[in-house]
Design an enzyme around this catalytic site. Structure first.
Site, PDB file in Angstrom:
ATOM      1  N   LYS A  64       9.581 -36.859  24.498  1.00 30.60           N
ATOM      2  CA  LYS A  64       9.333 -37.123  22.947  1.00 30.60           C
ATOM      3  C   LYS A  64       8.964 -38.704  23.138  1.00 30.60           C
ATOM      4  O   LYS A  64       9.232 -39.348  23.515  1.00 30.60           O
ATOM      5  CB  LYS A  64      10.622 -37.279  22.136  1.00 30.60           C
ATOM      6  CG  LYS A  64      10.390 -37.749  20.637  1.00 30.60           C
ATOM      7  CD  LYS A  64      11.464 -37.662  19.846  1.00 30.60           C
ATOM      8  CE  LYS A  64      11.274 -38.221  18.425  1.00 30.60           C
ATOM      9  NZ  LYS A  64      12.519 -38.302  17.679  1.00 30.60           N
ATOM     10  N   ASP A 102       8.902 -44.259  14.429  1.00 33.79           N
ATOM     11  CA  ASP A 102       9.326 -43.256  13.588  1.00 33.79           C
ATOM     12  C   ASP A 102       9.838 -43.866  12.419  1.00 33.79           C
ATOM     13  O   ASP A 102      10.835 -44.364  12.376  1.00 33.79           O
ATOM     14  CB  ASP A 102      10.666 -42.205  14.342  1.00 33.79           C
ATOM     15  CG  ASP A 102      11.168 -41.465  13.321  1.00 33.79           C
ATOM     16  OD1 ASP A 102      10.411 -41.050  12.449  1.00 33.79           O
ATOM     17  OD2 ASP A 102      12.128 -40.821  13.727  1.00 33.79           O
ATOM     18  N   LYS A 109      13.087 -43.627   6.417  1.00 35.00           N
ATOM     19  CA  LYS A 109      14.310 -44.339   6.919  1.00 35.00           C
ATOM     20  C   LYS A 109      14.639 -45.417   5.999  1.00 35.00           C
ATOM     21  O   LYS A 109      13.745 -46.148   5.606  1.00 35.00           O
ATOM     22  CB  LYS A 109      14.024 -44.761   8.613  1.00 35.00           C
ATOM     23  CG  LYS A 109      13.974 -43.468   9.328  1.00 35.00           C
ATOM     24  CD  LYS A 109      14.004 -43.930  10.734  1.00 35.00           C
ATOM     25  CE  LYS A 109      14.136 -42.936  11.775  1.00 35.00           C
ATOM     26  NZ  LYS A 109      15.233 -41.939  11.833  1.00 35.00           N
ATOM     27  N   ASP A 141      11.354 -44.811  19.949  1.00 31.00           N
ATOM     28  CA  ASP A 141      11.457 -43.374  19.565  1.00 31.00           C
ATOM     29  C   ASP A 141      10.455 -42.550  20.860  1.00 31.00           C
ATOM     30  O   ASP A 141      10.566 -41.310  20.589  1.00 31.00           O
ATOM     31  CB  ASP A 141      11.145 -43.021  18.263  1.00 31.00           C
ATOM     32  CG  ASP A 141      11.845 -41.817  17.788  1.00 31.00           C
ATOM     33  OD1 ASP A 141      13.070 -41.270  18.292  1.00 31.00           O
ATOM     34  OD2 ASP A 141      11.281 -41.350  16.668  1.00 31.00           O
ATOM     35  N   ASP A 195      11.628 -36.529   8.637  1.00 33.27           N
ATOM     36  CA  ASP A 195      12.567 -37.401   9.536  1.00 33.27           C
ATOM     37  C   ASP A 195      12.798 -36.773  10.991  1.00 33.27           C
ATOM     38  O   ASP A 195      13.408 -37.294  12.039  1.00 33.27           O
ATOM     39  CB  ASP A 195      13.429 -38.354   8.909  1.00 33.27           C
ATOM     40  CG  ASP A 195      13.890 -39.457   9.852  1.00 33.27           C
ATOM     41  OD1 ASP A 195      13.015 -39.983  10.929  1.00 33.27           O
ATOM     42  OD2 ASP A 195      14.898 -40.170   9.459  1.00 33.27           O
ATOM     43  N   GLU A 200      11.151 -35.315  13.017  1.00 37.07           N
ATOM     44  CA  GLU A 200       9.853 -35.055  13.738  1.00 37.07           C
ATOM     45  C   GLU A 200       9.762 -34.764  14.908  1.00 37.07           C
ATOM     46  O   GLU A 200       8.754 -34.093  15.503  1.00 37.07           O
ATOM     47  CB  GLU A 200       8.833 -36.294  13.228  1.00 37.07           C
ATOM     48  CG  GLU A 200       8.867 -37.325  14.241  1.00 37.07           C
ATOM     49  CD  GLU A 200      10.287 -37.985  14.338  1.00 37.07           C
ATOM     50  OE1 GLU A 200      11.210 -37.866  13.303  1.00 37.07           O
ATOM     51  OE2 GLU A 200      10.884 -38.598  15.038  1.00 37.07           O
ATOM     52  N   ARG A 245      11.479 -32.714  16.987  1.00 35.58           N
ATOM     53  CA  ARG A 245      11.540 -31.478  17.410  1.00 35.58           C
ATOM     54  C   ARG A 245      10.268 -30.717  17.044  1.00 35.58           C
ATOM     55  O   ARG A 245       9.961 -29.548  17.844  1.00 35.58           O
ATOM     56  CB  ARG A 245      12.640 -30.844  16.641  1.00 35.58           C
ATOM     57  CG  ARG A 245      12.648 -30.784  15.333  1.00 35.58           C
ATOM     58  CD  ARG A 245      13.996 -30.429  14.673  1.00 35.58           C
ATOM     59  NE  ARG A 245      14.976 -31.580  14.704  1.00 35.58           N
ATOM     60  CZ  ARG A 245      16.081 -31.550  14.111  1.00 35.58           C
ATOM     61  NH1 ARG A 245      16.493 -30.540  13.497  1.00 35.58           N
ATOM     62  NH2 ARG A 245      16.819 -32.567  14.260  1.00 35.58           N
TER      63      ARG A 245
HETATM   64  N1  BES Z   1      14.233 -40.555  16.130  1.00 35.94           N
HETATM   65  C1  BES Z   1      15.423 -40.112  15.330  1.00 35.94           C
HETATM   66  C2  BES Z   1      16.511 -40.108  15.940  1.00 35.94           C
HETATM   67  C3  BES Z   1      17.654 -41.066  16.252  1.00 35.94           C
HETATM   68  C4  BES Z   1      17.909 -41.978  15.588  1.00 35.94           C
HETATM   69  C5  BES Z   1      17.663 -41.349  17.767  1.00 35.94           C
HETATM   70  C6  BES Z   1      18.728 -43.126  15.951  1.00 35.94           C
HETATM   71  C7  BES Z   1      18.567 -42.322  17.892  1.00 35.94           C
HETATM   72  C8  BES Z   1      18.860 -43.266  17.069  1.00 35.94           C
HETATM   73  C9  BES Z   1      14.939 -38.612  14.708  1.00 35.94           C
HETATM   74  O1  BES Z   1      13.693 -38.595  14.596  1.00 35.94           O
HETATM   75  C10 BES Z   1      15.544 -38.598  13.610  1.00 35.94           C
HETATM   76  O2  BES Z   1      15.210 -39.097  12.526  1.00 35.94           O
HETATM   77  N2  BES Z   1      16.548 -37.501  13.326  1.00 35.94           N
HETATM   78  C11 BES Z   1      17.157 -37.324  12.295  1.00 35.94           C
HETATM   79  C12 BES Z   1      17.332 -35.935  12.029  1.00 35.94           C
HETATM   80  C13 BES Z   1      17.731 -35.379  10.587  1.00 35.94           C
HETATM   81  C14 BES Z   1      16.658 -35.767   9.401  1.00 35.94           C
HETATM   82  C15 BES Z   1      18.030 -33.704  10.767  1.00 35.94           C
HETATM   83  C16 BES Z   1      18.658 -38.018  12.388  1.00 35.94           C
HETATM   84  O3  BES Z   1      19.187 -37.707  13.459  1.00 35.94           O
HETATM   85  O4  BES Z   1      18.974 -38.609  11.385  1.00 35.94           O
HETATM   86 ZN    ZN Z   2      12.406 -39.634  15.808  1.00 38.40          ZN
HETATM   87 MN    MN Z   3      13.048 -39.160  12.958  1.00 39.94          MN
END
Ligand code: BES
Ligand code: ZN
Ligand code: MN
Length: 477
Positions: free
Chosen positions: A245, A250, A257, A268, A327, A329, A331
């Site tokens: 990734k 992000d 966020k 990220d 968010d 994104e 996947r």
């Molecule tokens: N990059 C983040 C995940 C992340 C956040 C990894 C903090 C490590 C530390 C990812 O893109 C994300 O924002 N995921 C969301 C998914 C949700 C919207 C279903 C998450 O984990 O809150």
């Molecule tokens: Zn992310």
């Molecule tokens: Mn995200």
């Protein structure tokens, strides 16, 4: 590159003895005189991680004792060499005692790795820093250096250090200087160094080449999205494809966020950094694989042309995806890369991604979550992680949760309809884009070390990279 390790053994170097509490008396008996007396007068009892500098007859530094407590038999006990590397005066040191025997070479290698990693500094933005750089400049007079015996697997150790430093540098570099283009440049530079081929598909060419999901996520940035595709090795070797990734920043997109949630999002692209570090290790070790590395490199930004909640996206595989949350994104960009990875039927696909906060809630910062359809792959990686103190832990691809990704308007939604099992539903989304889950391993990693520990400086960190390398080596070499 490695400023504090020497691969020429020098018997005149200052000895460092790792010693267990139970063995201290015997060690003292074998080293009577000032060294032994100094241990007594300082109440040194070989507590794990404690060390003491020892005087020779003339009072100068004659050796170092490093306490192992009750341990000394596993890699985790040898991170303490990292504190020695930063605490001892400049000079040349060697490991003495049991560890210098060939039978213990894995532990000695780990001690050397800890020593080398302790020298890692991210100095790019320090206008005045005379700390060792680890970047190839000659700091040898400023640091404690460790010389290694002949039985050291020098190339493997150099590869591990190179991979680790590369991943750290890529992650630590702020998004302003590590956008999709700079990430691609770093991948191309790595390819050039090892005679690999690199191809990068940029901007609207992603649409022409049928990577619509990568384009949709990345199009709102002023810095064009791209797919990095690196190939190395003999065509007839077993095919190994790494996917990382590469979200260079992000923001969360329109589902923005919070400030706290965005703060560390330069990391990220930690999955991309980890697979590039792993690729460096594999190429340095010349493992007999046909290696491919695919990195969707994008910035998840906010602008008038950003993808929106409710949009339905096309994907390379042909499945349509309703955007439940911009968010989620990672996947989305990864699904196009996975579909491409899947297309030439590799023996193994490994993807690494800073994919979910949920994986961190489940396992914390240090332990990446892994998902695979193969019990053997999971067990092997967890076993190697234990041996190398580079852990990961399996979570299930629990099929009944797939329905949480159902969409009324598209083939699937990119997020589940509830707050639970976020790491699993993310992995199930990804699974929809691979045809053979038993030849696929997905790793949901934090890509970051929150606190300084010996041999493991805080900041960007390609977690589980060494265990993944060991897995690849065990399977294919
Ligand atoms: N990059 C983040 C995940 C992340 C956040 C990894 C903090 C490590 C530390 C990812 O893109 C994300 O924002 N995921 C969301 C998914 C949700 C919207 C279903 C998450 O984990 O809150
Ligand atoms: Zn992310
Ligand atoms: Mn995200």
């Amino acid at each position: 590159m490695i400023s504090n390790i020497e691969f020429n053994f020098d018997p005149a170097a200052t000895p460092i003895w790792p010693v267990r509490s139970a063995d201290l008396a015997a060690w003292q008996a074998a080293h009577p005189g000032p060294m032994s007396a100094w241990c007594d007068s300082n109440d040194f009892t070989a507590v794990a991680g404690k060390f003491i500098r020892l005087p020779g007859d003339d009072g100068t530094l004659a050796g170092v004792l490093l306490g192992m407590g009750e341990g000394g038999d596993k890699a985790a006990d040898y991170w303490a060499f990292g504190s020695l590397a930063n605490a001892l005066p400049p000079g040349l040191y060697r490991i003495e005692g049991d560890l210098s025997s060939a039978a213990q070479s894995d532990l000695a290698d780990h001690a050397a790795l800890a020593w080398a990693q302790a020298a890692y500094r991210f100095t790019r933005y320090h206008s005045n820093d005379d700390a060792p750089s680890g970047d190839g400049s000659d700091d040898s007079d400023k640091v404690a250096r460790l010389c290694l015996p002949e039985n050291t697997a020098a190339a493997a150790l150099q590869g591990a250090i190179k991979g680790s430093f590369l991943a750290r540098d890529l992650i630590n570099t702020p998004a302003s200087d590590m956008g999709p283009e700079e990430l691609a440049d770093a991948a191309v530079a790595l390819a050039d160094e090892f005679g690999a081929k690199a191809n990068v598909i940029v901007g609207d060419d992603l649409l022409a080449e049928n990577y619509p999901a990568i384009h949709a996520v990345g199009r709102a940035s002023t810095r064009a999205p791209r797919l990095i595709d690196l190939r190395w090795g003999e065509g007839d070797a077993p095919r190994l494809t790494l996917v990382g990734k590469g979200v260079c920043f992000d923001t969360g997109g329109l589902d923005l966020k919070s400030a706290a949630g965005m703060l560390k999002m330069k990391k990220d692209m930690g999955g991309a950094a980890t697979v590039l570090g792993l690729a460096a290790m594999i190429m340095a070790a010349k493992l007999p694989v046909a290696l491919r590395v695919l990195i969707p490199a994008v910035e998840n930004s906010v602008a008038g042309n950003a993808f929106r909640p409710g949009d339905v996206l096309a994907t390379r595989k042909g499945l349509t995806v309703e955007v439940g949350n911009t968010d989620a994104e990672g996947r989305i960009v990864l699904c196009d890369a996975l579909a491409e990875a899947d297309s030439d039927d590799p023996a193994l696909i490994i993807d690494v991604a800073t994919l979910t906060g949920a994986a961190r809630v489940a396992l914390g910062q240090d332990v990446p979550a892994i998902f695979t359809g193969s019990d053997d792959l999971a067990a092997d990686l967890m076993r190697l992680g234990e041996t190398l103190d580079d852990p990961s832990w399996r979570l299930p691809l629990y099929a009944p949760y797939k329905e949480r990704l159902n969409s009324k308007v598209a083939d699937l939604n990119n997020v589940s309809d509830g707050p639970m099992a976020g790491a699993i539903t993310a992995a199930l989304f990804m699974q929809a884009f691979v045809s053979q889950p038993d030849r696929w391993l997905h790793m949901d990693s934090y890509g970051w070390n929150d606190r300084d520990r010996p041999g493991r400086p805080a900041g960007g960190d390609g977690l589980a990279m060494r265990a993944l390398f060991a897995l690849v080596k065990e399977r294919f070499a």
